[in-house]
Write an enzyme that holds these catalytic residues in place. Structure first.
Site, PDB file in Angstrom:
ATOM      1  CE  LYS A 178       9.300   0.327  -0.216  1.00  0.00           C
ATOM      2  NZ  LYS A 178       8.078   0.018  -0.270  1.00  0.00           N
ATOM      3  CB  SER A 215       4.973   0.289  -1.297  1.00  0.00           C
ATOM      4  OG  SER A 215       5.953  -0.613  -1.822  1.00  0.00           O
TER       5      SER A 215
END
Length: 135
Positions: free
Chosen positions: A72, A31
């Protein structure tokens, strides 16, 4: 013998201090590619304030999550307008929350699925690495 006890005490104090200031996390999945790679270890530093663009390490809401930490990039902080790609009931990010996204959005479980991230669940920020062009 007293010097050995002193060394052990100092080592334990340093360990406690370092654990309060830093957290080591492992990147799982793709990701955050190409900024971070699957299996890479990162060191995050605890902060009082976070900004858009910071890469953060945080605990998922669920204690039964498949990984202990998520990594993230912050897309919006409290008071910022909610990004258009995030379906939300509020026009701005609520206090004490952030919106996160992976650099590889096609392979990222981020605020689109997780919702707002409570700032209390953030362990720290990874030293600055700019987002790849086009993200």
């Amino acid at each position: 013998m007293a010097w050995l006890v002193a060394v052990v005490v100092v080592a334990l104090v340093l360990l406690v201090v370092l654990r309060r200031r830093y957290v080591v996390a492992r990147v799982w999945g793709h990701s955050m590619s190409p900024t971070f790679h699957d299996g890479e270890r990162v060191v995050a530093t605890r902060r009082r304030h976070y900004r858009v663009g910071d890469v953060i390490v945080f605990r998922p809401r669920s204690e039964t999550a498949d990984v202990a930490w998520r990594i993230k990039r912050i897309a919006a902080v409290a008071g910022d307008p909610v990004p258009a790609w995030l379906a939300a009931d509020h026009p701005v990010v609520p206090a004490g929350r952030v919106v996160v996204a992976g650099d590889n959005t096609g392979h990222s479980e981020d605020s689109r699925q997780l919702g707002y991230i409570d700032i209390a669940r953030v362990a720290g920020a990874v030293p600055h690495r700019p987002a790849p062009e086009g993200s």
